[in-house]
Design a protein around this motif. Structure first.
Motif, PDB file in Angstrom:
ATOM      1  N   LEU A 129       0.829  -1.211   0.000  1.00 42.69           N
ATOM      2  CA  LEU A 129       0.000   0.000   0.000  1.00 42.69           C
ATOM      3  C   LEU A 129       0.863   1.260   0.000  1.00 42.69           C
ATOM      4  O   LEU A 129       0.585   2.215  -0.733  1.00 42.69           O
ATOM      5  CB  LEU A 129      -0.926  -0.010   1.235  1.00 42.69           C
ATOM      6  CG  LEU A 129      -1.705   1.286   1.468  1.00 42.69           C
ATOM      7  CD1 LEU A 129      -2.663   1.571   0.316  1.00 42.69           C
ATOM      8  CD2 LEU A 129      -2.465   1.210   2.794  1.00 42.69           C
ATOM      9  N   ASP A 165      11.369   3.318   6.138  1.00 38.32           N
ATOM     10  CA  ASP A 165      11.015   1.885   6.182  1.00 38.32           C
ATOM     11  C   ASP A 165      12.236   1.119   6.688  1.00 38.32           C
ATOM     12  O   ASP A 165      13.359   1.632   6.668  1.00 38.32           O
ATOM     13  CB  ASP A 165      10.622   1.388   4.764  1.00 38.32           C
ATOM     14  CG  ASP A 165       9.713   0.149   4.798  1.00 38.32           C
ATOM     15  OD1 ASP A 165      10.127  -0.869   5.382  1.00 38.32           O
ATOM     16  OD2 ASP A 165       8.615   0.207   4.238  1.00 38.32           O
ATOM     17  N   TYR A 178      -2.603  -9.512  16.016  1.00 36.84           N
ATOM     18  CA  TYR A 178      -2.397  -8.472  14.988  1.00 36.84           C
ATOM     19  C   TYR A 178      -3.500  -7.425  15.100  1.00 36.84           C
ATOM     20  O   TYR A 178      -3.238  -6.214  15.201  1.00 36.84           O
ATOM     21  CB  TYR A 178      -2.408  -9.128  13.607  1.00 36.84           C
ATOM     22  CG  TYR A 178      -2.563  -8.174  12.438  1.00 36.84           C
ATOM     23  CD1 TYR A 178      -1.473  -7.504  11.902  1.00 36.84           C
ATOM     24  CD2 TYR A 178      -3.819  -7.948  11.859  1.00 36.84           C
ATOM     25  CE1 TYR A 178      -1.624  -6.636  10.824  1.00 36.84           C
ATOM     26  CE2 TYR A 178      -3.971  -7.090  10.781  1.00 36.84           C
ATOM     27  CZ  TYR A 178      -2.875  -6.441  10.266  1.00 36.84           C
ATOM     28  OH  TYR A 178      -3.023  -5.582   9.205  1.00 36.84           O
ATOM     29  N   LYS A 193      -3.527  -3.445  16.103  1.00 36.31           N
ATOM     30  CA  LYS A 193      -4.040  -2.416  15.193  1.00 36.31           C
ATOM     31  C   LYS A 193      -5.107  -1.572  15.903  1.00 36.31           C
ATOM     32  O   LYS A 193      -5.169  -0.350  15.734  1.00 36.31           O
ATOM     33  CB  LYS A 193      -4.637  -3.049  13.933  1.00 36.31           C
ATOM     34  CG  LYS A 193      -3.671  -3.774  13.027  1.00 36.31           C
ATOM     35  CD  LYS A 193      -2.652  -2.898  12.346  1.00 36.31           C
ATOM     36  CE  LYS A 193      -3.220  -1.980  11.300  1.00 36.31           C
ATOM     37  NZ  LYS A 193      -2.127  -1.218  10.606  1.00 36.31           N
ATOM     38  N   ALA A 251     -10.423  -2.920   4.446  1.00 39.43           N
ATOM     39  CA  ALA A 251     -10.586  -4.374   4.637  1.00 39.43           C
ATOM     40  C   ALA A 251      -9.513  -5.041   3.773  1.00 39.43           C
ATOM     41  O   ALA A 251      -8.349  -4.664   3.846  1.00 39.43           O
ATOM     42  CB  ALA A 251     -11.996  -4.797   4.279  1.00 39.43           C
TER      43      ALA A 251
HETATM   44  P1  NAD Z   1       3.355  -4.522   3.562  1.00 40.78           P
HETATM   45  O1  NAD Z   1       3.987  -5.554   4.417  1.00 40.78           O
HETATM   46  O2  NAD Z   1       3.429  -4.694   2.093  1.00 40.78           O
HETATM   47  O3  NAD Z   1       3.958  -3.088   3.914  1.00 40.78           O
HETATM   48  C1  NAD Z   1       4.301  -2.722   5.237  1.00 40.78           C
HETATM   49  C2  NAD Z   1       5.632  -2.010   5.207  1.00 40.78           C
HETATM   50  O4  NAD Z   1       5.951  -1.632   6.561  1.00 40.78           O
HETATM   51  C3  NAD Z   1       6.787  -2.886   4.700  1.00 40.78           C
HETATM   52  O5  NAD Z   1       7.521  -2.228   3.686  1.00 40.78           O
HETATM   53  C4  NAD Z   1       7.653  -3.094   5.942  1.00 40.78           C
HETATM   54  O6  NAD Z   1       9.050  -3.204   5.660  1.00 40.78           O
HETATM   55  C5  NAD Z   1       7.334  -1.846   6.751  1.00 40.78           C
HETATM   56  N1  NAD Z   1       7.606  -2.026   8.179  1.00 40.78           N
HETATM   57  C6  NAD Z   1       7.269  -3.093   8.935  1.00 40.78           C
HETATM   58  N2  NAD Z   1       7.718  -2.916  10.189  1.00 40.78           N
HETATM   59  C7  NAD Z   1       8.345  -1.707  10.225  1.00 40.78           C
HETATM   60  C8  NAD Z   1       8.998  -0.978  11.249  1.00 40.78           C
HETATM   61  N3  NAD Z   1       9.152  -1.474  12.478  1.00 40.78           N
HETATM   62  N4  NAD Z   1       9.508   0.244  10.952  1.00 40.78           N
HETATM   63  C9  NAD Z   1       9.403   0.738   9.674  1.00 40.78           C
HETATM   64  N5  NAD Z   1       8.785   0.085   8.664  1.00 40.78           N
HETATM   65  C10 NAD Z   1       8.263  -1.136   8.940  1.00 40.78           C
HETATM   66  O7  NAD Z   1       1.817  -4.400   4.063  1.00 40.78           O
HETATM   67  P2  NAD Z   1       0.567  -3.742   3.321  1.00 40.78           P
HETATM   68  O8  NAD Z   1      -0.313  -4.851   2.876  1.00 40.78           O
HETATM   69  O9  NAD Z   1       1.025  -2.711   2.369  1.00 40.78           O
HETATM   70  O10 NAD Z   1      -0.157  -3.041   4.544  1.00 40.78           O
HETATM   71  C11 NAD Z   1      -0.015  -1.654   4.781  1.00 40.78           C
HETATM   72  C12 NAD Z   1      -0.897  -1.252   5.959  1.00 40.78           C
HETATM   73  O11 NAD Z   1      -2.258  -1.525   5.636  1.00 40.78           O
HETATM   74  C13 NAD Z   1      -0.599  -1.993   7.244  1.00 40.78           C
HETATM   75  O12 NAD Z   1      -0.696  -1.079   8.321  1.00 40.78           O
HETATM   76  C14 NAD Z   1      -1.700  -3.017   7.347  1.00 40.78           C
HETATM   77  O13 NAD Z   1      -2.006  -3.318   8.703  1.00 40.78           O
HETATM   78  C15 NAD Z   1      -2.849  -2.262   6.693  1.00 40.78           C
HETATM   79  N6  NAD Z   1      -3.864  -3.120   6.094  1.00 40.78           N
HETATM   80  C16 NAD Z   1      -3.535  -3.940   5.055  1.00 40.78           C
HETATM   81  C17 NAD Z   1      -4.528  -4.717   4.468  1.00 40.78           C
HETATM   82  C18 NAD Z   1      -4.208  -5.608   3.286  1.00 40.78           C
HETATM   83  O14 NAD Z   1      -5.129  -6.273   2.787  1.00 40.78           O
HETATM   84  N7  NAD Z   1      -2.977  -5.631   2.782  1.00 40.78           N
HETATM   85  C19 NAD Z   1      -5.837  -4.675   4.950  1.00 40.78           C
HETATM   86  C20 NAD Z   1      -6.135  -3.813   6.010  1.00 40.78           C
HETATM   87  C21 NAD Z   1      -5.144  -3.036   6.570  1.00 40.78           C
END
Ligand code: NAD
Length: 243
Positions: free
Chosen positions: A18, A37, A141, A145, A169
């Motif tokens: 995202l 990151d 998790y 959140k 979602a």
């Molecule tokens: P992703 O794993 O692709 O991206 C998360 C990024 O955060 C990664 O690049 C990771 O290296 C970085 N990260 C993790 N821990 C870190 C830390 N301690 N310090 C700095 N950076 C850190 O995940 P995503 O699917 O892109 O999700 C993005 C956000 O959206 C998250 O907060 C997730 O909870 C939320 N979310 C995702 C979904 C989904 O379907 N993918 C649904 C609902 C909510």
């Protein structure tokens, strides 16, 4: 999407699925953007390597980037057997981001929460942002959140910081490393004829580009509530709000 805002953005988690789409949406409208990151996957914007649970590392990136708006998308992936990591990154880390924002006079924080903070496994039909968080989250998790969302919203309007939390979602689209991989593995195992439930299950999916755009819109709107905002909210919500 074509007019750049006056803000300078730091996308935390901007190497992720995202986060990268948020970066691309900001670049597409001509905004100034940097990424914070723990891993670097792209090299087209300034990158600050760090962990959000280290407040000084976040502060350092805020100072160097000159950010006026943080979009915080970082989280460990769902499904890990590590409750302590979820708490450390999502709760302590998000608190560290808030502390660093206030310490560096950054006025805007957009936080990516999750629909999991209100989802207990049963269908949610026609609900909106007024639905309260669950008393007990489904897993560590979502518990982390939910706590992170609480502290982000509690920080709103304090120390010159305005905050908002979005609850996507399921997110799908190019760059996804979570859902498509699982579907592919199911297909490799020959599980293509299995149906879960009676074909009436509901699940809400959002295209990643739309989800990223929602983050930009939220950032654009962040700031002190004006009397006009309040009037509009009263009209939209059809509930009594303080004047
Ligand atoms: P992703 O794993 O692709 O991206 C998360 C990024 O955060 C990664 O690049 C990771 O290296 C970085 N990260 C993790 N821990 C870190 C830390 N301690 N310090 C700095 N950076 C850190 O995940 P995503 O699917 O892109 O999700 C993005 C956000 O959206 C998250 O907060 C997730 O909870 C939320 N979310 C995702 C979904 C989904 O379907 N993918 C649904 C609902 C909510």
């Amino acid at each position: 999407m074509s007019t750049p805002s006056k803000d300078v953005y730091l996308v935390i988690g901007g190497s992720g699925f995202l986060g990268r789409h948020v970066v691309e949406a900001l670049l597409a409208r001509g905004d100034s953007v940097a990424v914070f990151d723990i891993v670097q996957r792209y090299h087209d914007v300034p990158f600050y390597s760090g962990d959000i649970s280290e407040e000084e590392q976040v502060s350092d990136a805020l100072r160097k980037s000159g950010a006026t708006c943080i979009i915080h998308t970082a989280s460990p992936l769902h499904g890990l057997d590590d409750p302590a990591l979820y708490w450390k990154v999502n709760v302590d880390g998000t608190q560290a981001v808030i502390n660093a924002a206030v310490a560096n006079s950054v006025p805007k924080l957009v936080y990516t929460s999750s629909a999991g903070v209100v989802f207990d496994g049963s269908d949610l039909i026609d609900v909106d942002e007024r639905i309260p968080q669950l008393e007990k989250a489904m897993d560590p998790y979502n518990e982390s959140k939910a706590k992170a969302e609480q502290i982000v919203l509690a920080a709103n309007g304090k120390g010159g910081l305005y905050t908002v939390a979005l609850r996507p979602a399921g997110i799908f689209g190019p760059g996804d490393r979570q859902f498509l991989a699982g579907l592919f593995q199911a297909w490799q195992r020959g599980q293509s004829h299995i149906q879960v439930g009676d074909n009436t299950n509901l699940f809400d999916w959002t295209y990643v580009g739309n989800c990223a755009y929602a983050h930009l819109l939220a950032a654009d709107k962040l700031g002190p509530v004006t009397p006009e905002d309040l009037a509009r909210m009263k009209e939209n919500l059809k509930v009594a709000l303080p004047s």
